[in-house]
Design a protein around this motif. Structure first.
Motif, PDB file in Angstrom:
ATOM      1  N   GLN A 168       0.846  -1.186   0.000  1.00  0.00           N
ATOM      2  CA  GLN A 168       0.000   0.000   0.000  1.00  0.00           C
ATOM      3  C   GLN A 168       0.889   1.247   0.000  1.00  0.00           C
ATOM      4  N   ARG A 169       0.282   2.402  -0.141  1.00  0.00           N
ATOM      5  CA  ARG A 169       1.071   3.632  -0.232  1.00  0.00           C
ATOM      6  C   ARG A 169       1.924   3.873   1.006  1.00  0.00           C
ATOM      7  N   ALA A 170       1.390   3.589   2.183  1.00  0.00           N
ATOM      8  CA  ALA A 170       2.167   3.795   3.402  1.00  0.00           C
ATOM      9  C   ALA A 170       3.405   2.909   3.421  1.00  0.00           C
ATOM     10  N   ILE A 171       3.291   1.706   2.886  1.00  0.00           N
ATOM     11  CA  ILE A 171       4.439   0.806   2.803  1.00  0.00           C
ATOM     12  C   ILE A 171       5.484   1.385   1.862  1.00  0.00           C
ATOM     13  N   VAL A 172       5.031   1.972   0.762  1.00  0.00           N
ATOM     14  CA  VAL A 172       5.947   2.616  -0.173  1.00  0.00           C
ATOM     15  C   VAL A 172       6.714   3.729   0.537  1.00  0.00           C
ATOM     16  N   ARG A 173       6.009   4.555   1.292  1.00  0.00           N
ATOM     17  CA  ARG A 173       6.663   5.667   1.979  1.00  0.00           C
ATOM     18  C   ARG A 173       7.633   5.159   3.051  1.00  0.00           C
TER      19      ARG A 173
END
Length: 456
Positions: free
Chosen positions: A212-217
């Motif tokens: 998910q996006r938070a994992i990317v960040r």
């Protein structure tokens, strides 16, 4: 050797697709050759999902074994108590160009990359109304993240590597890929992460085992730390820390107790009784219950540190004792093996931000100490003095904290190399801070020019 590797990948993907979808006529019409025909192999939503699932499967295979082996055995928290020569070499920091553990890790990353290259190339071409809204972009975004992970693993382990960004369609697609620098490799990692973030949908509040996006960040914060872009690392880490989806859980061992997937985990690759995870067997004693091979043994130094209430606190849960022997307890199941792979935890984001705050151009020592103490407090360890503004002392405290917090996870060797402590702590000269590229690849691939990493 790249040719052999890519042919294997192609055939493996074909087999995975057939197994996944049964006797689908269009697959049975395919003739197994040296190339996977892009316009036939990935042709609908179902085959697109299967391809990304294959990438997750390869990611899991890497994180539950090779990643831990390369990060733990060469470092100072664990010594190898078995007889296998490839692990004894790692333990003694006597890396060789034919070491099978190093070779397997190197090639596993490229196998993973080729799988994601197919997904990135072919899924956008699929026309199928059965895709859910945004699903096509999501699948491609996940593939970009997984490719970023593989290139990050290669970059921090081998330095600059060959950047294969297109799927292997035939033998002619394998040539003319010169070796990149480590900086260029990390730049590719960041490019893939940026693309992944754009393609992924908004996060949900529960998922921790899918990208998910938070994992990317979170992962981007780690890459920025490695590339010494400290302001960016702080920004990305802060975004994840401020996400109410994540928090430091208490007691410390709560995150590695079944059923797992606690708020501690930013990205955790799950295992089930039918899809096993990180093996606990090498850590457990050869007698008693649970029983293992006791090949990965905690060093006396890490045992002492973890058992020190002021330093280890509740992290002494990472070890257990039976008789006079102490063993690692993070991967605490054997059969059925349901230990997940801990890819990145919220504690990592606190310590990334702490280090970034110390090392950025305008240091924030108070903020760094607050982050360090958040991790120490959760572990019930002694807090770092808030009035201490000795830069070197704060930085060393953060690095020491990483050693304890992630004692048996895939970080310690890389932290020692990244912080340039591998020589003072392990006696390993700078020439051997990178692993050797497999000799067979160097000899067989003219694009490598017959050159290996310094020292080999």
């Amino acid at each position: 050797m790249k040719t052999t590797l890519n042919q294997y990948i192609i055939r493996a993907l074909f087999v995975l697709s057939v197994i996944g979808f049964g006797a689908c006529e269009s697959f049975l019409d395919l003739k197994p050759t040296n190339s996977l025909l892009a316009d036939n192999a990935v042709y609908d939503a179902k085959t697109s999902r299967a391809l990304v699932n294959a990438a997750y499967s390869r990611l899991k295979s890497y994180t539950i074994s090779p990643a831990i082996i390369l990060a733990v055995i060469p470092a100072d928290n664990v010594f190898f108590g078995g007889s296998l020569s490839q692990y004894l070499e790692l333990d003694n920091n006597a890396f060789t160009v034919t070491n099978s553990a190093i070779v397997d890790a190197y090639r596993s990353n490229y196998s993973l990359i080729n799988t994601t290259n197919w997904a990135i190339s072919e899924i956008p071409k699929v026309t199928d109304e059965s895709f859910a809204a945004g699903e096509q972009n999501k699948l491609v975004g996940e593939a970009h993240f997984i490719r970023a992970f593989a290139y990050f693993s290669l970059g921090r382990s081998w330095g600059g590597v060959q950047l294969q960004l297109n799927p292997t369609t035939d033998l002619s697609s394998l040539g003319n890929i010169p070796r990149s620098t480590q900086a260029e490799t990390y730049a590719q990692v960041l490019a893939d992460l940026n693309t992944a973030e754009q393609l992924l949908p908004d996060d949900d509040n529960t998922t921790r085992n899918l990208v998910q996006r938070a994992i990317v960040r979170a992962f981007r914060a780690k890459v920025y730390l490695y590339t010494q872009q400290f302001d960016q690392a702080e920004t990305e880490a802060t975004a994840v820390i401020n996400n109410p989806k994540y928090e430091l859980v208490k007691p410390y061992n709560a995150f590695f107790q079944a059923p797992f997937l606690t708020k501690e985990s930013v990205f955790e690759i799950s295992a089930t009784t039918n899809n096993s995870g990180t093996s606990g067997s090498p850590w457990f004693l050869a007698s008693g219950t649970p029983r293992g091979s006791y090949e990965y043994r905690p060093t006396n130094e890490i045992i002492t540190l973890l058992n020190d209430p002021a330093k280890g606190g509740g992290r002494n849960a990472l070890i257990a004792t039976r008789g006079s022997d102490t063993y690692g307890n993070l991967y605490h199941t054997t059969s059925p093996n349901i230990n997940p792979a801990y890819v990145i935890r919220i504690a990592d984001l606190y310590l990334i931000r702490a280090e970034a705050r110390v090392r950025k151009a305008t240091p924030d020592y108070a903020g760094a100490i607050a982050d360090l103490n958040a991790v120490r407090s959760r572990a019930d360890a002694e807090l770092f003095p808030t009035g201490n503004i000795d830069r070197a002392a704060i930085l060393q405290a953060i690095w020491d904290e990483r050693r304890l917090e992630f004692a048996f996870e895939a970080d310690r060797w890389y932290d020692l190399v990244r912080t340039e402590q591998a020589e003072t702590e392990l006696g390993v000269s700078r020439n051997f801070w990178l692993f050797p590229i497999p000799q067979a690849d160097v000899l067989a691939d003219p694009d490598l020019g017959g050159e290996n990493n310094p020292g080999y």
